[in-house]
Design a protein around this motif. Structure first.
Motif, short mmCIF file in Angstrom:
data_model
loop_
_atom_site.label_atom_id
_atom_site.label_comp_id
_atom_site.label_asym_id
_atom_site.label_seq_id
_atom_site.Cartn_x
_atom_site.Cartn_y
_atom_site.Cartn_z
N GLN A 123 43.08 50.27 45.26
CA GLN A 123 41.94 49.49 44.78
C GLN A 123 41.48 49.99 43.42
O GLN A 123 41.73 51.12 43.03
CB GLN A 123 40.80 49.55 45.79
N THR A 124 40.77 49.12 42.70
CA THR A 124 40.25 49.48 41.38
C THR A 124 39.25 50.62 41.51
O THR A 124 38.30 50.52 42.29
CB THR A 124 39.58 48.27 40.72
N LYS A 154 50.13 44.32 37.36
CA LYS A 154 48.88 44.35 38.12
C LYS A 154 48.22 45.71 38.02
O LYS A 154 46.99 45.83 37.85
CB LYS A 154 49.18 43.99 39.58
N THR A 155 48.99 46.80 38.11
CA THR A 155 48.43 48.15 38.07
C THR A 155 47.81 48.45 36.72
O THR A 155 46.69 48.99 36.64
CB THR A 155 49.53 49.18 38.39
N GLN A 158 44.64 46.46 36.31
CA GLN A 158 43.61 46.99 37.19
C GLN A 158 42.90 48.18 36.56
O GLN A 158 41.70 48.38 36.78
CB GLN A 158 44.26 47.39 38.52
N TYR A 224 49.79 36.96 44.71
CA TYR A 224 49.43 38.36 44.44
C TYR A 224 49.09 38.53 42.96
O TYR A 224 48.06 39.14 42.61
CB TYR A 224 50.59 39.25 44.84
N LYS A 227 45.74 36.77 42.21
CA LYS A 227 44.56 37.48 42.72
C LYS A 227 44.15 38.60 41.78
O LYS A 227 42.94 38.83 41.56
CB LYS A 227 44.85 38.04 44.11
N TYR A 228 45.11 39.30 41.20
CA TYR A 228 44.81 40.45 40.36
C TYR A 228 44.88 40.10 38.86
O TYR A 228 45.10 40.98 38.03
CB TYR A 228 45.74 41.60 40.70
N ASN A 229 44.74 38.82 38.51
CA ASN A 229 44.56 38.35 37.12
C ASN A 229 45.74 38.67 36.22
O ASN A 229 45.57 38.89 35.02
CB ASN A 229 43.28 38.96 36.52
#
Length: 589
Positions: A123-124, A154-155, A158, A224, A227-229
């Motif tokens: 999680q962020t 994504k990582t 984030q 996926y 969801k995480y832009n």
């Protein structure tokens, strides 16, 4: 009870008696009291087990476990007072079932807790450990938009990186799950073993399905990313195939040249997520191809299978998973040609608790010569595993390990329908000798007539690294794969990270997540890499040990964690990477 009745020990119990002979009791206690006491004891043991599971899993006091199970076993086997003798068979069966229930509940709780803790790590963070200047000034370039490329993007998104680019050679994301993949492509195992720890499968994608197909998997990856832009904060460039990447020592960056264009991209951090089989299909060279009047295709060209529907006879050459999948499209028309059949592993085998550790125990005991293996490994490998595995035709080898290590792979029979379809195939245990006008002539003298010949022979191992990083001598040969430090980094390529080169992995998405975290923390300086000379020595040692211990394979460099001294499974590999990030995760691992 019969002892309490006095001299007439053989007298039958009253017809209306509800007392069951649980165990031999002391003559000073009534059967009713004995039965009540037995129930109370079992309830107390269940309560003790529940309290133990809760506190030991939360506190992770693993060393208490053997003592507890020994205490539980002795307590249940002992009678209620000292004068009693021994438990009955019924009591022992109750004990066995109770222990099995407690063990299952314990393992299930442990797995749920691990998944929960791992999802928390992904999680962020509330307090970002990476310097804001580094996040805003660093140019991150990711090559490939498969599951590893999207996870890496994504990582970095984030953790606040603002300059991220993905270079994708095709026209869509998904990697091997793109829409142009053949129609029968699907997960080999259940969907929950191919799942991001921080993003569960949406119910509409897996409703009534255990092993989703390519469309569902690609949609899962897309959601996926959404969801995480990833789509909104990452610049994805399609139809951009990397030609070369040259190191700029003055700027401490990489200059990337795109094939078939004059475009140049600069990267401070370069992530290679192109997979370990991206150098094109393997098509055997068979003489007299010009004589053949039918059509020759590779499994990657099958698409929705339209070319097979109009064919009267189909010949599939090869024993890979793609050959098996394509054989499912028109099974009654299909002849499968392979040198030797391979084992199919039933899907339920993957559901065994700690299957990765069981697999490690098998593979770590592998020796080329059977006589050098321990008796336990031989029993598991040559007796137990062949009994639970199935095959279209019994393989020549009685060893599942030999079958896997010599190119058989680990095929998982996902449904009973697929196995029934496989029984419809005509199997030829041989290999093509030459083409004829109507099909193929085999080495065993048989001629197979076919309107379409499909090569399910897999793909070439990735050798593009030597072309992309021109002038850098990575190793003597790339035929058996690229050997890397922790399967991610090569000391001769500063700030270049390779994702998805650890194989096999029981949960590829979660493995990609932890590799992406490690990559980001290394790039930010939170995780410290050893000196280049030390990393090169580690890589060289692993390469020598692997080549001496295992037969040749194009993927040999990516599965050598079965060697002694290496990370024994996905879980320990994850912990190993997290401990490298001790500046942020150290107290939480």
């Amino acid at each position: 009870i019969k002892q309490e009745r006095g001299a007439d020990k053989d007298a039958a119990l009253p017809a209306n008696s509800k007392i069951k002979p649980i165990c031999l009791t002391n003559k000073h206690r009534t059967p009713e009291a004995e039965a009540v006491d037995k129930i109370q004891q079992q309830r107390l043991l269940l309560l003790m087990a529940a309290v133990y599971i809760f506190f030991s899993r939360i506190a992770e006091v693993w060393y208490m476990a053997p003592n507890f199970w020994r205490l539980l076993l002795s307590t249940m086997l002992l009678p209620h007072d000292i004068s009693a003798t021994r438990a009955s068979k019924h009591d022992k069966m109750t004990l066995l079932l109770l222990l099995l229930l407690l063990l299952t509940a314990s393992i299930s709780f442990y797995i749920i807790l691990c998944r929960y803790r791992f999802s928390k790590l992904l999680q962020t963070p509330i307090h970002n450990p990476i310097d804001s200047f580094h996040r805003s000034s660093t140019q991150v370039v990711i090559v490939g938009s498969g599951i590893c490329g999207i996870t890496a993007a994504k990582t970095f998104v984030q953790y606040g990186y603002t300059h991220i680019t993905i270079l994708e050679a095709s026209t869509e994301i998904g990697g091997v799950w793109r829409s142009d993949q053949y129609e029968g492509a699907s997960l080999q195992g259940p969907y929950w073993m191919y799942q991001f720890a921080d993003f569960a499968w949406p119910r509409d994608l897996v409703k009534g399905i255990i092993s989703p197909g390519k469309a569902a998997v690609q949609e899962y990856i897309r959601r996926y990313a959404e969801k995480y832009n990833v789509f909104s904060k990452v610049d994805i460039k399609y139809q951009c195939r990397v030609k070369t990447s040259v190191r700029d020592a003055h700027r401490n960056s990489w200059i990337i040249h795109i094939a078939e264009s004059d475009e140049v991209v600069e990267a401070d951090i370069l992530i290679m997520a192109i997979g370990n089989n991206s150098s094109g299909p393997i098509i055997p060279c068979i003489p007299h191809e010009h004589k053949y009047r039918g059509r020759i295709v590779h499994s990657s060209e099958i698409g929705n299978g339209e070319i097979l529907k109009s064919a009267h006879n189909i010949a599939i050459v090869g024993g890979s998973k793609s050959a098996y999948d394509i054989g499912q499209m028109q099974p009654h028309k299909t002849t499968l040609i392979m040198r030797t059949p391979h084992y199919w592993t039933p899907r339920w085998l993957l559901l065994l608790p700690f299957f990765d550790r069981i697999a490690y125990a098998l593979f770590s005991g592998y020796e080329v010569n059977k006589s050098d293996r321990s008796w336990l490994i031989r029993v598991l490998d040559e007796v137990f595993m062949p009994l639970v595995a199935v095959g279209i035709n019994r393989p020549d080898s009685t060893s599942l390990l030999d079958d896997i290590m010599n190119g058989g792979g680990l095929h998982v029979c996902t449904t009973s329908k697929q196995y029934r379809n496989a029984k419809l195939w005509r199997l030829e245990k041989s290999q093509p000798k030459e083409f004829t006008e109507n099909g193929l002539l085999l080495e065993n003298g048989q001629e197979v007539e076919a309107d379409v010949v499909v090569f399910g022979t897999g793909f070439q191992p990735t050798r593009a690294f030597q072309e992309i990083f021109e002038g850098v001598e990575l190793q003597d040969t790339l035929d058996d794969g690229l050997y890397l430090y922790k399967y991610i980094y090569h000391p001769k390529l500063p700030n270049v990270f390779f994702l998805g080169f650890k194989d096999p992995s029981l949960n590829m998405p979660s493995n990609a997540s932890i590799q992406s975290l490690w990559t980001m923390f290394c790039a930010a300086g939170i995780a410290q890499l050893p000196p280049s000379n030390d990393m090169e020595e580690i890589i060289r040692t692993r390469q020598q040990n692997t080549r001496q211990s295992f037969p040749f394979s194009h993927r040999r460099a990516y599965h050598d964690f079965f060697l002694a001294g290496e990370s024994s499974c996905d879980y320990s590999y994850t912990v190993d990477l997290l401990r490298d990030c001790k500046g942020f995760f150290g107290k939480r691992v």
